[in-house]
Design an enzyme around this catalytic site. Structure first.
Site, PDB file in Angstrom:
ATOM      1  N   CYS A  43      24.798  13.369  27.264  1.00  0.00           N
ATOM      2  CA  CYS A  43      26.059  13.953  27.744  1.00  0.00           C
ATOM      3  C   CYS A  43      25.841  15.222  28.576  1.00  0.00           C
ATOM      4  O   CYS A  43      26.801  15.780  29.108  1.00  0.00           O
ATOM      5  CB  CYS A  43      26.988  14.250  26.580  1.00  0.00           C
ATOM      6  N   CYS A  46      29.632  13.338  22.023  1.00  0.00           N
ATOM      7  CA  CYS A  46      28.476  12.779  22.731  1.00  0.00           C
ATOM      8  C   CYS A  46      28.353  11.296  22.370  1.00  0.00           C
ATOM      9  O   CYS A  46      28.297  10.943  21.178  1.00  0.00           O
ATOM     10  CB  CYS A  46      27.205  13.523  22.337  1.00  0.00           C
ATOM     11  N   ASP A  62       6.736 -37.357   6.285  1.00  0.00           N
ATOM     12  CA  ASP A  62       8.167 -37.342   6.562  1.00  0.00           C
ATOM     13  C   ASP A  62       8.818 -38.665   6.175  1.00  0.00           C
ATOM     14  O   ASP A  62       9.964 -38.695   5.696  1.00  0.00           O
ATOM     15  CB  ASP A  62       8.418 -37.057   8.046  1.00  0.00           C
ATOM     16  N   LYS A  81      -7.412   1.944  -1.222  1.00  0.00           N
ATOM     17  CA  LYS A  81      -6.520   1.842  -0.067  1.00  0.00           C
ATOM     18  C   LYS A  81      -7.298   2.124   1.206  1.00  0.00           C
ATOM     19  O   LYS A  81      -7.975   3.145   1.329  1.00  0.00           O
ATOM     20  CB  LYS A  81      -5.377   2.850  -0.207  1.00  0.00           C
ATOM     21  N   LYS A 106     -11.163  -4.766 -10.556  1.00  0.00           N
ATOM     22  CA  LYS A 106     -10.736  -5.004 -11.940  1.00  0.00           C
ATOM     23  C   LYS A 106     -11.951  -5.186 -12.834  1.00  0.00           C
ATOM     24  O   LYS A 106     -12.931  -5.829 -12.433  1.00  0.00           O
ATOM     25  CB  LYS A 106      -9.872  -6.273 -12.027  1.00  0.00           C
ATOM     26  N   GLN A 109       3.814 -37.648  10.021  1.00  0.00           N
ATOM     27  CA  GLN A 109       4.769 -38.748  10.127  1.00  0.00           C
ATOM     28  C   GLN A 109       4.880 -39.517   8.810  1.00  0.00           C
ATOM     29  O   GLN A 109       5.982 -39.874   8.373  1.00  0.00           O
ATOM     30  CB  GLN A 109       4.370 -39.696  11.263  1.00  0.00           C
ATOM     31  N   GLU A 110       3.726 -39.766   8.157  1.00  0.00           N
ATOM     32  CA  GLU A 110       3.737 -40.480   6.885  1.00  0.00           C
ATOM     33  C   GLU A 110       4.412 -39.632   5.810  1.00  0.00           C
ATOM     34  O   GLU A 110       5.194 -40.161   4.993  1.00  0.00           O
ATOM     35  CB  GLU A 110       2.304 -40.834   6.470  1.00  0.00           C
ATOM     36  N   GLU A 145     -10.925  -8.176  -5.427  1.00  0.00           N
ATOM     37  CA  GLU A 145     -10.020  -9.076  -4.728  1.00  0.00           C
ATOM     38  C   GLU A 145      -9.373  -8.341  -3.560  1.00  0.00           C
ATOM     39  O   GLU A 145      -9.187  -7.122  -3.611  1.00  0.00           O
ATOM     40  CB  GLU A 145      -8.930  -9.593  -5.675  1.00  0.00           C
ATOM     41  N   GLU A 175       1.253 -12.416  -5.556  1.00  0.00           N
ATOM     42  CA  GLU A 175       1.866 -11.722  -4.429  1.00  0.00           C
ATOM     43  C   GLU A 175       2.447 -12.739  -3.451  1.00  0.00           C
ATOM     44  O   GLU A 175       1.757 -13.664  -3.007  1.00  0.00           O
ATOM     45  CB  GLU A 175       0.811 -10.877  -3.715  1.00  0.00           C
ATOM     46  N   CYS A 223      22.354  18.696  20.092  1.00  0.00           N
ATOM     47  CA  CYS A 223      23.487  18.551  20.994  1.00  0.00           C
ATOM     48  C   CYS A 223      24.723  18.827  20.143  1.00  0.00           C
ATOM     49  O   CYS A 223      24.964  18.129  19.143  1.00  0.00           O
ATOM     50  CB  CYS A 223      23.549  17.137  21.582  1.00  0.00           C
ATOM     51  N   LYS A 236      -6.435  -6.914  -1.508  1.00  0.00           N
ATOM     52  CA  LYS A 236      -5.096  -6.448  -1.891  1.00  0.00           C
ATOM     53  C   LYS A 236      -4.090  -6.930  -0.840  1.00  0.00           C
ATOM     54  O   LYS A 236      -3.995  -6.367   0.250  1.00  0.00           O
ATOM     55  CB  LYS A 236      -5.070  -4.926  -2.007  1.00  0.00           C
ATOM     56  N   ASP A 245      -0.805  -7.425   1.158  1.00  0.00           N
ATOM     57  CA  ASP A 245       0.320  -6.540   1.439  1.00  0.00           C
ATOM     58  C   ASP A 245       1.599  -7.362   1.404  1.00  0.00           C
ATOM     59  O   ASP A 245       2.099  -7.843   2.415  1.00  0.00           O
ATOM     60  CB  ASP A 245       0.140  -5.890   2.806  1.00  0.00           C
ATOM     61  N   TYR A 283      -3.125 -14.364  -9.079  1.00  0.00           N
ATOM     62  CA  TYR A 283      -4.360 -13.724  -9.530  1.00  0.00           C
ATOM     63  C   TYR A 283      -4.371 -13.280 -10.988  1.00  0.00           C
ATOM     64  O   TYR A 283      -5.376 -12.768 -11.461  1.00  0.00           O
ATOM     65  CB  TYR A 283      -4.670 -12.509  -8.655  1.00  0.00           C
ATOM     66  N   CYS A 317      21.334  17.962  26.861  1.00  0.00           N
ATOM     67  CA  CYS A 317      21.339  16.663  26.179  1.00  0.00           C
ATOM     68  C   CYS A 317      21.066  15.545  27.184  1.00  0.00           C
ATOM     69  O   CYS A 317      21.680  15.521  28.256  1.00  0.00           O
ATOM     70  CB  CYS A 317      22.689  16.438  25.504  1.00  0.00           C
TER      71      CYS A 317
END
Length: 662
Positions: free
Chosen positions: A400, A420, A33, A303, A279, A30-31, A107, A164, A415, A109, A111, A216, A397
């Site tokens: 159809c 179709c 904002d 990985k 590293k 609130q403060e 570190e 990242e 098909c 990694k 994604d 990083y 199929c």
């Protein structure tokens, strides 16, 4: 500057740092904002004190025109990968052999999406994506919307840092829940969501999706910073969010222990990681080790193995694609894999199911290929209770009910009914996709919805949607602005070049590359439609199967009518090649090799195609010219052995400049 404005900006920057970076807010929402509202009011009264980095500018609301290209001062490299203990041990031994015993910084990694931030005199000035490592996109305004990124820092010299951008798991769930309500295509994973968000033209969307970032690396030399661990401390001291889960390790035992610990913690983290980065800690030793063309020799990314989970396969369903190909899919009891919920996986074809002995009711092992696409790895026959039966592939199929055909030498069923409904629907989805006509916001769910409401029954109906604007606006979940955005995207797609249109038509065996080759060779649609079989197979990279597909496609009356309708709507029917100028590259097959310094590989390829060349990826007797840059390898050697003409980058640029001037 108004003194109170300065005080409020400084206060809100501090409070934002406490909230987003330290996770230790010292004032209530609130403060915060209340102070933000006071600052907004004062800035309206004093427009002369505008500052793009003011906390008020993070609320979003700008509509961007696009993203400019920016050349990196220092190349942004990718990391080489390791997949097991032996790979990492080899890396450590190579480093020790080159620079002696050293310590390493490990570190997590993240994604996400690699990003470069630029500061001048302590003020944030620019953000650039990795791109191809040499040239990226300017996404400055969108990066301003991320609360944890400081707009001003204590360090006053010119600074470039790298890190990242990612979407936290909680934000990802919220974004996909909202998209589901709006009948929009869901993001596959947080990384895709982050990448898609950063390229939004509406900054308000970026603000609402609550991205974050970890930093990083320093891309400039800073006095007193002599190691990677120093770099992290420097970044933290200047208000950047670093990932605290890092460790300095001195040997392989410590490295592997860190990896094992974080492999177990992975699922409990509030963000996605897909490995561990190792590293060399000393910056001097990093410089001594140097780089390959694409990767640093002083770092490697371990990985994680694809996460495998066990769940029950409750059914096998069939889907029909745009070419009529029928694909079986596993229906699974919902299970969480690599951070997202999975309830289906592709089973490819009848032979795949038989080879893996997959049966309805089986317990199966599931993983995500590349951490993205769910796949069934194997069944667990030892857990069968007798209720499972061998799966029999249907003969008709599922949509159809036309008899399915399996061609000699192929594993897939088709098909062959061109009318179709499933084929029609998938053909429209493909036509509107990013790699084809790139009609933004016309995804598969919207196409299905419009199809159900008889607004879209064929590809050409896409270009009559504007006639139904009032109907579209009345549909639940749509607003006038979103419909106008869609209609604008449809109109813009009319200017897409011939290769995109050819790919969008979904001709069997004609992928993105073949469509481009055909467009560059025949120049316009009429010439291609009139091409004979012999003329088609004479084109480099077009084989007899592709040639037959093109002939079969264009001899169909319905396809001829489709082309004429698209012409009447004003779609472009020619390629980007400049026809009125004869160049030394016209009608030649050219190969690019080595590292180019004056422009990116894609820029060089675009120039060659613009001036009539067919760019190939491999050297053969049919190659007319090889253009080479630094550290050119086997392709250049092979060209010399075959007597193929070669040209260095400087000569190439000089030659192109002649045509550009004209």
């Amino acid at each position: 500057m108004n003194q109170r404005i300065k005080e409020l900006r400084d206060l809100l920057h501090t409070y934002g740092y406490e909230y987003y970076v330290l996770d230790k807010p010292s004032v209530s929402d609130q403060e915060y904002d209340r102070l933000m509202q006071e600052l907004q009011d004062l800035e309206k009264e004093h427009p002369e004190d505008y500052d793009a980095n003011s906390p008020t500018q993070r609320v979003g609301g700008k509509i961007l025109e696009g993203f400019g290209k920016v050349r990196h001062v220092r190349q942004m490299y990718s990391l080489g990968n390791g997949y097991n203990y032996e790979d990492l041990q080899s890396f450590v031994k190579r480093v020790d052999a080159s620079v002696g015993d050293t310590d390493f910084v490990l570190e997590l990694k993240i994604d996400g999406l690699a990003m470069s931030l630029h500061y001048d005199n302590g003020i944030f000035v620019q953000a650039v994506t990795r791109g191809d490592g040499v040239v990226g996109e300017d996404v400055t305004e969108n990066i301003r919307m991320i609360g944890s990124i400081p707009m001003q820092i204590p360090y006053k010299d010119t600074l470039e840092i790298r890190g990242e951008i990612y979407m936290p798991k909680a934000s990802f769930e919220q974004v996909n829940a909202k998209r589901a309500k709006q009948n929009e295509e869901l993001f596959a994973n947080p990384r895709n969501a982050a990448a898609g968000t950063i390229r939004q033209l509406d900054t308000n969307v970026v603000y609402q999706r609550k991205l974050d970032g970890f930093w990083y690396q320093l891309a400039v030399d800073v006095e007193g910073v002599n190691s990677q661990s120093d770099s992290l401390e420097f970044l933290a001291h200047n208000g950047f969010k670093i990932n605290p889960e890092y460790r300095i390790c001195k040997n392989m035992d410590e490295i592997w222990s860190f990896i094992e610990t974080n492999s177990e913690k992975r699922a409990t983290l509030p963000y996605e990681i897909d490995g561990i980065v190792i590293k060399v800690n000393s910056l001097a030793k990093q410089n001594q080790l140097g780089y390959t063309v694409k990767t640093p020799k002083w770092a490697i990314a371990y990985k994680f193995p694809a996460e495998e989970v066990v769940t029950k396969l409750t059914d096998i369903t069939l889907t029909v694609g745009r070419t009529g190909k029928v694909t079986p899919n596993a229906v699974l009891e919902v299970v969480r894999v690599a951070g997202t919920k999975v309830q289906a996986a592709q089973l490819h074809n009848e032979d795949y199911i038989a080879h893996k002995d997959i049966r309805i009711g089986d317990m199966v092992v599931v993983r995500k290929a590349g951490d993205i696409i769910p796949e069934v790895v194997r069944s667990l026959p030892e857990r069968r209770d007798g209720s499972q039966g061998v799966y029999t592939f249907p003969t008709t199929c599922p949509v159809c009910h036309t008899h399915l055909v399996r061609y000699d030498g192929e594993a897939d069923h088709y098909c062959i009914n061109v009318d179709c409904p499933a084929r029609v629907l998938e053909s429209m989805v493909h036509f509107a996709s990013r790699d084809a006509m790139n009609i933004d916001t016309l995804g598969d769910k919207r196409i299905a919805l419009f199809h159900e409401n008889h607004l879209l029954d064929t590809i050409e109906d896409i270009y009559t949607l504007h006639e139904h604007r009032d109907t579209l606006i009345q549909m639940e979940g749509f607003k006038e602005t979103s419909i106008d955005k869609l209609l604008d995207a449809i109109e813009t797609s009319k200017s897409k070049p011939l290769d995109d249109l050819l790919y969008g038509l979904g001709i069997k065996h004609i992928g993105k590359k073949a469509a481009h080759v055909l467009a560059q060779h025949f120049k316009d649609m009429d010439q291609l439609m009139a091409a004979t079989y012999d003329q088609l197979i004479a084109v480099n990279d077009i084989g007899y199967i592709s040639a037959e597909s093109v002939i079969d496609f264009f001899k169909e009356d319905s396809n001829q009518r489709l082309i004429e309708r698209l012409k009447s709507f004003g779609l472009r029917m020619n390629s980007d090649t400049i026809d009125n100028i004869e160049t030394m590259f016209s009608d030649k097959t050219v190969v690019l090799t080595g590292s180019l310094t004056g422009l990116t590989r894609n820029e060089a390829k675009a120039l060659l195609e613009k001036y009539g060349a067919n760019v190939s990826g491999s050297v053969s007797k049919k190659t007319d010219l090889v253009i080479y840059g630094e550290e050119a390898g086997s392709k250049l050697s092979k060209a010399q052995q075959l007597g193929v003409e070669t040209m260095d980058e400087a000569t190439f640029l000089a030659e192109v400049s002649k045509y550009e001037e004209n």
